[in-house]
Design a protein around this motif. Structure first.
Motif, short mmCIF file in Angstrom:
data_model
loop_
_atom_site.label_atom_id
_atom_site.label_comp_id
_atom_site.label_asym_id
_atom_site.label_seq_id
_atom_site.Cartn_x
_atom_site.Cartn_y
_atom_site.Cartn_z
N LEU A 41 -1.19 4.56 -53.01
CA LEU A 41 -1.01 5.32 -54.25
C LEU A 41 -0.44 6.68 -53.90
O LEU A 41 -0.94 7.36 -53.01
N ASP A 42 0.61 7.06 -54.59
CA ASP A 42 1.27 8.35 -54.34
C ASP A 42 1.25 9.18 -55.62
O ASP A 42 1.50 8.67 -56.71
N GLY A 43 0.96 10.47 -55.49
CA GLY A 43 1.00 11.36 -56.65
C GLY A 43 0.00 12.49 -56.55
O GLY A 43 -0.75 12.61 -55.57
N LEU A 44 -0.01 13.32 -57.57
CA LEU A 44 -0.85 14.51 -57.62
C LEU A 44 -1.77 14.44 -58.84
O LEU A 44 -1.32 14.11 -59.94
N LEU A 45 -3.02 14.78 -58.63
CA LEU A 45 -3.98 14.89 -59.73
C LEU A 45 -4.46 16.32 -59.81
O LEU A 45 -4.89 16.90 -58.80
N LEU A 46 -4.42 16.90 -61.00
CA LEU A 46 -4.92 18.25 -61.21
C LEU A 46 -6.37 18.13 -61.69
O LEU A 46 -6.64 17.98 -62.89
N LEU A 47 -7.29 18.19 -60.75
CA LEU A 47 -8.70 17.98 -61.04
C LEU A 47 -9.35 19.29 -61.49
O LEU A 47 -9.13 20.34 -60.90
N ILE A 51 5.33 13.64 -57.07
CA ILE A 51 5.39 14.64 -56.00
C ILE A 51 6.33 15.77 -56.36
O ILE A 51 6.08 16.94 -56.03
N GLU A 52 7.40 15.47 -57.07
CA GLU A 52 8.38 16.50 -57.44
C GLU A 52 7.75 17.64 -58.23
O GLU A 52 8.20 18.79 -58.17
N ALA A 53 6.68 17.34 -58.98
CA ALA A 53 6.02 18.38 -59.78
C ALA A 53 5.40 19.46 -58.90
O ALA A 53 5.31 20.63 -59.31
N GLY A 54 5.00 19.10 -57.70
CA GLY A 54 4.43 20.07 -56.78
C GLY A 54 5.47 20.86 -56.01
O GLY A 54 5.11 21.78 -55.27
N LEU A 55 6.73 20.50 -56.19
CA LEU A 55 7.82 21.15 -55.43
C LEU A 55 8.74 21.95 -56.34
O LEU A 55 9.82 22.36 -55.92
N MET A 56 8.28 22.21 -57.58
CA MET A 56 9.15 22.87 -58.57
C MET A 56 9.61 24.25 -58.15
O MET A 56 10.68 24.71 -58.55
N ASP A 57 8.81 24.95 -57.36
CA ASP A 57 9.14 26.32 -57.00
C ASP A 57 10.11 26.41 -55.83
O ASP A 57 10.54 27.52 -55.47
N PHE A 58 10.45 25.28 -55.24
CA PHE A 58 11.36 25.29 -54.10
C PHE A 58 12.76 24.90 -54.55
O PHE A 58 12.93 24.03 -55.41
N PRO A 59 13.79 25.53 -53.99
CA PRO A 59 15.16 25.13 -54.35
C PRO A 59 15.42 23.71 -53.87
O PRO A 59 14.81 23.24 -52.91
N SER A 60 16.31 23.02 -54.56
CA SER A 60 16.62 21.64 -54.20
C SER A 60 18.11 21.50 -53.90
O SER A 60 18.94 22.29 -54.37
N PHE A 67 -2.47 12.38 -53.27
CA PHE A 67 -2.65 11.00 -52.84
C PHE A 67 -1.42 10.53 -52.07
O PHE A 67 -0.28 10.84 -52.45
N GLY A 68 -1.65 9.74 -51.02
CA GLY A 68 -0.56 9.10 -50.30
C GLY A 68 0.45 10.07 -49.74
O GLY A 68 0.11 11.05 -49.05
N GLU A 69 1.72 9.85 -50.08
CA GLU A 69 2.80 10.69 -49.56
C GLU A 69 2.71 12.13 -50.05
O GLU A 69 3.26 13.05 -49.43
N ALA A 70 1.99 12.36 -51.14
CA ALA A 70 1.82 13.73 -51.64
C ALA A 70 1.03 14.59 -50.67
O ALA A 70 1.11 15.83 -50.74
N THR A 71 0.27 13.99 -49.75
CA THR A 71 -0.44 14.79 -48.76
C THR A 71 0.53 15.57 -47.88
O THR A 71 0.13 16.55 -47.25
N LYS A 72 1.79 15.15 -47.85
CA LYS A 72 2.78 15.85 -47.03
C LYS A 72 3.18 17.20 -47.61
O LYS A 72 3.79 18.01 -46.92
#
Length: 318
Positions: A14-20, A243-252, A62-67
């Protein structure tokens, strides 16, 4: 008579972010493990500990989001804290034992409180609480403190952007704090209390946001459990952010198919307009492939590759 054993959790990719919205009374790791079992996520981590007393935003990866957890760990954060004047505790919060009680000075004004807060703003030197997760000799300070060892907590440089009094009700102060990574709100309150001459400790603490989640939609544990029971696992998975939601502040930087394939093999790629020292490399569909470093010649080098960046790999699980 033996107690019936709970069925073992069958974990899944499972990959992704949870805002707990972490509840009071649980450590961050306890909250993580409960959520991981609830989602049956094979791999999980959190991005910055909250004390058991504290509530509020705890991003779970979760999953790849740990990176990307390390990037979120270093992000700015905001808190609402309630402090009580007149007593210090061994943990600097209400969970600890009272060490000393002193009267609150008669006639203490908001100007006096402001004078105590002013030196705690900006780039400051802060001594961590003795009961903290900081490690010395590979062991958390709180473990040594619980054994009764004499501990000299480290002093570290931290950034406090906002520290202001919202309200005063007798000895209770409501504070708003915005700060950088590694800042202990308990230490700010402790040092404010010492400057006022009466001591202070934290009685409530709530984390309001963590960059880039400034207006987070948080989920409580009890609500997640109810959602799973009433609507099933698919509804639970719909609570996750990509995962992209956690990277919004970085240029792409967007790569064409050939460059994306090469990056997936771990090969540096050249771009004409280098966005920044650290960036997110994306494919044409906007899917994050890697966190990359960019040199002044425009070469992207993968720092953390996501599993689906490998040629032929499937996309995020979940």
């Amino acid at each position: 008579m033996k107690k019936p054993q709970r069925p073992r959790t069958v974990f899944r990719p499972l990959d992704g972010l949870l805002l707990l919205d972490k509840p009071a009374g649980l450590s961050s790791n306890q909250a993580l493990q409960q959520v991981r079992h609830l989602f049956r996520a094979a791999k999980g981590g959190h991005t910055g500990s909250l004390d058991p007393l504290a509530t509020g935003l705890l991003p779970i990866c979760f999953g790849e989001a740990t990176k990307i957890a390390g990037l979120l760990l270093g992000a700015r954060k905001a808190y609402h804290a309630t402090a009580v004047l007149g007593a210090t505790t061994d943990t600097d919060d209400a969970d600890g034992a009272v060490l000393r009680e002193r009267p609150v000075p008669v006639g203490m004004s908001e100007s006096d409180i402001e004078a105590a807060l002013a030196p705690l703003r900006g780039r400051i030197q802060q001594r961590a609480p003795v009961y903290s997760a900081l490690k010395q000799g590979g062991e958390p300070l709180y473990a040594r403190a619980r054994r009764g060892e004499a501990i000299e907590a480290p002093i570290r440089e931290v950034q406090v952007d906002t520290l202001k009094l919202l309200e005063r009700d007798g000895p209770r102060l409501s504070l708003h704090v915005e700060c950088g990574s590694g800042t202990y709100i308990r230490s700010l309150v402790r040092d404010m209390g010492e400057a006022l001459g009466c001591g202070a400790h934290v009685v409530t603490l709530r984390r309001l946001w963590v960059d880039p989640f400034r207006q987070p939609r948080m989920f409580r544990l009890d609500a997640l459990r109810a959602l799973r029971e009433t609507e099933g696992e698919a509804a639970l998975d719909a609570c996750l952010l990509p995962i992209e939601a956690g990277l919004m502040d970085f240029p792409s930087v967007t790569l064409d198919a050939d460059a994306a394939r090469g990056l997936g093999h771990g090969q540096p790629q050249r771009v004409e307009a280098a966005p920044a020292e650290t960036a997110v490399a994306c494919d044409a569909q906007g899917r994050a492939l890697a966190i990359v470093t960019v040199d002044d010649q425009g070469w992207l080098r993968p720092r953390r590759l996501f599993a689906w960046a490998a040629p032929g790999a499937a996309g995020p699980a979940g």
